[in-house]
Design a protein around this motif. Structure first.
Motif, short mmCIF file in Angstrom:
data_model
loop_
_atom_site.label_atom_id
_atom_site.label_comp_id
_atom_site.label_asym_id
_atom_site.label_seq_id
_atom_site.Cartn_x
_atom_site.Cartn_y
_atom_site.Cartn_z
N UNK A 1 0.81 -1.22 0.00
CA UNK A 1 0.00 0.00 0.00
C UNK A 1 0.84 1.26 0.00
N UNK A 2 1.98 1.20 0.69
CA UNK A 2 2.88 2.37 0.74
C UNK A 2 3.41 2.70 -0.65
N UNK A 3 3.83 1.67 -1.38
CA UNK A 3 4.37 1.90 -2.73
C UNK A 3 3.25 2.39 -3.67
N UNK A 4 2.07 1.78 -3.57
CA UNK A 4 0.97 2.21 -4.44
C UNK A 4 0.57 3.65 -4.11
N UNK A 5 0.54 4.00 -2.82
CA UNK A 5 0.21 5.37 -2.42
C UNK A 5 1.20 6.40 -2.96
N UNK A 6 2.49 6.04 -2.95
CA UNK A 6 3.51 6.95 -3.52
C UNK A 6 3.23 7.21 -5.00
N UNK A 7 2.94 6.13 -5.73
CA UNK A 7 2.68 6.27 -7.17
C UNK A 7 1.39 7.07 -7.41
N UNK A 8 0.39 6.87 -6.57
CA UNK A 8 -0.87 7.59 -6.74
C UNK A 8 -0.72 9.07 -6.39
N UNK A 9 0.15 9.37 -5.43
CA UNK A 9 0.43 10.79 -5.10
C UNK A 9 1.00 11.49 -6.33
N UNK A 10 1.86 10.79 -7.07
CA UNK A 10 2.41 11.36 -8.31
C UNK A 10 1.31 11.52 -9.36
N UNK B 1 -0.54 8.21 0.42
CA UNK B 1 -0.95 9.36 -0.41
C UNK B 1 -0.83 10.64 0.42
N UNK B 2 -1.40 10.62 1.63
CA UNK B 2 -1.39 11.82 2.48
C UNK B 2 0.03 12.30 2.77
N UNK B 3 0.93 11.33 2.95
CA UNK B 3 2.31 11.68 3.30
C UNK B 3 3.08 12.23 2.09
#
Length: 323
Positions: free
Chosen positions: A246-255, A286-288
């Motif tokens: 989830x952390x990796x997916x969230x980073x990509x979604x933030x981009x 995402x939030x981070x």
């Protein structure tokens, strides 16, 4: 959606590496009849099209005939909306460029449009599901790979060649990135697909020593469902696998949020059904990582398309747009 009473239905055809599912759909998104065949059983595409039509025609006859169908939508790996062709799909039996939309049109005399499976899912979500009424959203399909359909200003983004929107192949890890089926290293789908979760499980089990329910399963047989089942039972290692994913997916979604500022990101597929185990770390990540001006603006949603019907619904939604 251009519906009229004379032509109240569309046909959706979803072509997967294993099965092809097809059905007749009404304007409310109800699949009124459906069937399927084995995709891989037909090495010649013409024979395959004949077989789909042979199984589809009785369904059409039972529901008023071909005259009641506004259009046919096809979702397929490496499907190109502009040309109606499937191009160099690695998991299908037919090689090269296949003019599939034209083959169905010639055979059935019904206008046919084709796109890739994740784009079809996005159009389905916009027509019948969680993205109804939205003009800006991103659909992420978490299956064997990671697919995406990007909608901006109410239009699906196809790019100049028909292949835009491959977020599964953005590179998320440059140092020692995992080898991807596309031949490159570090792609998002090597970490955040169902297959990626199983890879993470094997890595964690090797690198760590603590007890885990997953140790009772032969490493090469572990699936993302096994990881979910273990997480539900309180297995710390399994929960850590979801946090990592989830952390990796969230980073990509933030981009992704930074380039299209979507109203929502809709997650679809078996992995998305892991509920808070996957949604929580994605949201936190995402939030981070998201730029300040976008904080709290993009909803993270679960697809509302019913699993059994989702593939057919997604493909069928293309049919309403045909003239």
């Amino acid at each position: 959606m251009n519906t009229n009473m004379e032509k109240p239905y569309v046909v959706g055809i979803d072509i997967g590496g294993t099965n092809t599912v097809f059905g007749i759909v009404d304007a409310r998104g109800t699949v009124i009849a459906s069937s399927s065949i084995k995709t891989g059983a037909y090495t010649e595409v013409e024979t395959y099209v004949d077989e789909v039509c042979k199984n589809l025609l009785p369904l059409l006859e039972a529901n008023g005939g071909k005259d009641k169908i506004k259009g046919i939508g096809v979702g397929a790996p490496n499907g190109n909306y502009y040309t109606g062709t499937i191009e160099f799909a690695p998991n299908l039996p037919w090689k090269g460029v296949i003019p599939l939309a034209a083959l169905f049109e010639e055979r059935l005399g019904i206008p046919t449009a084709l796109t890739n499976d994740a784009n079809a899912a996005a159009i389905g979500e916009m027509t019948y599901g969680a993205a109804r009424g939205m003009k800006d959203f991103i659909m992420i399909t978490l299956g064997t790979g990671v697919g995406s359909g990007i909608v901006i200003n109410g239009q699906l983004v196809y790019g100049h060649d028909g292949f835009a929107g491959e977020l599964g192949h953005v590179i998320v890890r440059r140092e020692n990135g995992r080898v991807c089926g596309c031949g490159r290293k570090g792609c998002l789908e090597t970490y955040c697909s169902a297959t990626g979760v199983a890879r993470t499980a094997r890595e964690f089990l090797t690198a760590r020593t603590e007890p885990s329910l997953l140790r009772s399963i032969p490493a090469e047989n572990i699936t993302s469902k096994d990881v979910y089942d273990a997480a539900v039972k309180g297995d710390k290692l399994a929960q850590d696998i979801f946090n990592f994913t989830g952390t990796i997916l969230g980073e990509a979604l933030a981009d992704a949020i930074a380039f299209s500022s979507p109203e929502a990101i809709v997650l679809f597929g078996g992995l998305a059904k892991s509920g808070d185990y996957i949604f929580k770390p994605i949201q936190e990540s995402i939030d981070k990582n998201v730029l300040n001006i976008y904080k709290g603006k993009t909803k993270l949603l679960m697809s509302e398309l019913k699993d059994a019907d989702a593939a057919v619904l997604g493909a069928s939604a293309l049919g309403w747009e045909l003239k």
